[in-house]
Design a protein around this motif. Structure first.
Motif: not given
Ligand SMILES: [Zn+2]
Ligand SMILES: [Zn+2]
Length: 469
Positions: A20-22, A244-246, A255-258
């Protein structure tokens, strides 16, 4: 040694976790993995832990068979470590001298006296106002003095101590405990088993040791296998979430969360590289490419200011909301100071800058720069000086792509690191058996997962007590 990454059932384990991302609609407490709370969750996660314990037990047995079944009890005056072994572990031991400058060499100071405490027996907790480290000082500038290689040094006993008295009461024994841990890190299990055959060895009391009642237990050798286990689990779990890999070599906006922005990952990197005890963290420092803990600071106002300033565009909106929601009253700052960094709320870059002094160059980059400088008219001394000043002469990092262990280019190094983590776990178990102890792997795995991956509302994985023996 096989590391079983391929044979463990990570799929089933991680099918119970959800990322779960922010900015997830549930407004999670942090960017992280959460339990899905599926009905078969307990059964599946427990069977993963059982399988883990079974596979490691097979390797522990095989590892023990490589060494003699029985050792002859060593004499106190014998040297346990020869020159070659001493030189091998000296760079590790050197770090224990903190501010003292020492040399890496085979010590020849035979006249140095054996050092234990002046009163090995009859120590009383209530006497702790007196000095018990009488005589424990280093009389030469060798990183590993000859006397510290004698069996004698390995027989120092653990004593209880009052607040602020750990160094005075247990300083000598701590130094030796770290030498033994250095032997384990360097795979010198034979020597460790030999010393364990002495009846006076008391490393069983050194498994979980704290400086005093007020601080966490960070001094014991449990840190060796616990850090290895945690890093091993987290990296393998994160590998199961390819999304979730960079995404690219450089992060761009939006911005993408990893995986590196998750609480789970940031906490494990912090734990592995910011320990009080130097030796257990060593291989992790090198792998994660964090520099020395010169900046062991807490997350405070200056970082908040930094994040609202230039570079703030890198922050996800939910993190900015988090900042807005957090009034920077003295109490709030004290709170952050006390509880540390808000893991899983700040992008990895902010985390890295907080805990690592600088970025380490890779060996290939170092060579490239050196080659480039040598192709100029600069004299060699100046080349060395320039390299020094630019930070190219010290340590280098292991990962090809810095700070991204799951990058494809890092696959070989990652495999090697995971195999090392597994080896440490296996050899620590053999060490434990040598002391008449046991590491309960199923319990260790469950404990870690239970405390680090919870349901969206903080629900804990069920604790099945009867299965934990
Ligand atoms: Zn010496
Ligand atoms: Zn205390």
């Amino acid at each position: 040694m096989a590391q079983h990454t391929e044979t463990l059932n990570w799929d089933t384990l991680t099918s119970h976790f959800e990322y779960r991302p922010l900015d997830h609609t549930s407004t999670p407490r942090a960017s992280n993995l959460y339990l899905r709370l599926a009905p078969n969750q307990t059964t599946d996660i427990y069977s993963f832990a059982t399988e883990f314990a079974y596979k490691i037990a097979v390797d522990i047995k095989a590892e023990r068979q490589k060494y003699p079944e029985k050792y002859q009890r060593p004499k106190e005056d014998d040297y346990l470590l020869d020159d070659a072994t001493a030189l091998k572990i000296s760079p590790t031991v050197q770090r224990l001298h903190y501010q003292r400058k020492t040399e890496i060499r085979a010590c020849t100071h035979h006249d140095d006296e054996d050092t234990r405490f002046s009163r090995d027996d009859g120590y009383s907790y209530y006497d702790s106002g007196r000095s018990f480290s009488d005589g424990f000082e280093f009389n030469c500038d060798c990183a590993l003095p000859l006397r510290e290689r004698k069996v004698h040094a390995f027989l120092r006993q653990y004593r209880q101590n009052g607040c602020y008295m750990f160094e005075r009461v247990n300083g000598a024994a701590t130094f030796n405990m770290n030498v033994t841990m250095a032997l384990l890190v360097h795979g010198e299990l034979d020597l460790v088993l030999r010393i364990c055959s002495h009846p006076d060895v008391d490393y069983q009391y050194w498994r979980e040791v704290q400086q005093c009642q007020c601080v966490g237990a960070e001094e014991g050798w449990d840190q060796l296998y616990r850090l290895a286990l945690r890093a091993y689990l987290v990296l393998n779990i994160m590998r199961q979430f390819p999304k979730l890999r960079v995404p690219g070599p450089k992060r761009t906006t939006p911005y993408t969360e990893t995986y590196r922005d998750t609480k789970l990952y940031q906490e494990i990197v912090y734990e592995c590289t910011n320990l009080e005890a130097e030796v257990p963290g060593l291989s992790h420092y090198y792998f994660f490419g964090m520099t020395e803990k010169t900046s062991k600071t807490v997350f405070q106002r200056r970082n908040m200011a930094k994040m609202n300033g230039p570079g703030a565009h890198l922050l996800p909106p939910s993190f900015l909301n988090f900042l807005d929601r957090t009034p920077m009253s003295p109490q709030a700052i004290a709170f952050l100071g006390e509880y540390g960094f808000p893991y899983g709320h700040a992008p990895f870059e902010v985390f890295r800058d907080e805990f690592s002094e600088s970025s380490l160059p890779h060996e290939t980059e170092r060579e490239e720069v050196c080659h480039l400088l040598r192709s100029t008219v600069l004299p060699e001394e100046l080349v060395i000086q320039v390299m020094d000043e630019a930070g190219y002469n010290g340590r280098t990092r292991q990962l090809l792509v810095a700070h991204d262990p799951l990058a494809e280019e890092n696959a070989t190094i990652l495999d090697h690191y995971l195999a090392e983590c597994w080896r440490i776990m296996v050899q620590c178990s053999v060490f434990a058996h040598g002391l008449g102890e046991d590491i309960k792997w199923k319990q260790e795995v469950i404990w870690f997962l239970r405390h680090n991956i919870r349901g969206p509302e903080g629900q804990l994985l069920e604790y099945v007590g009867s299965e934990m023996s």
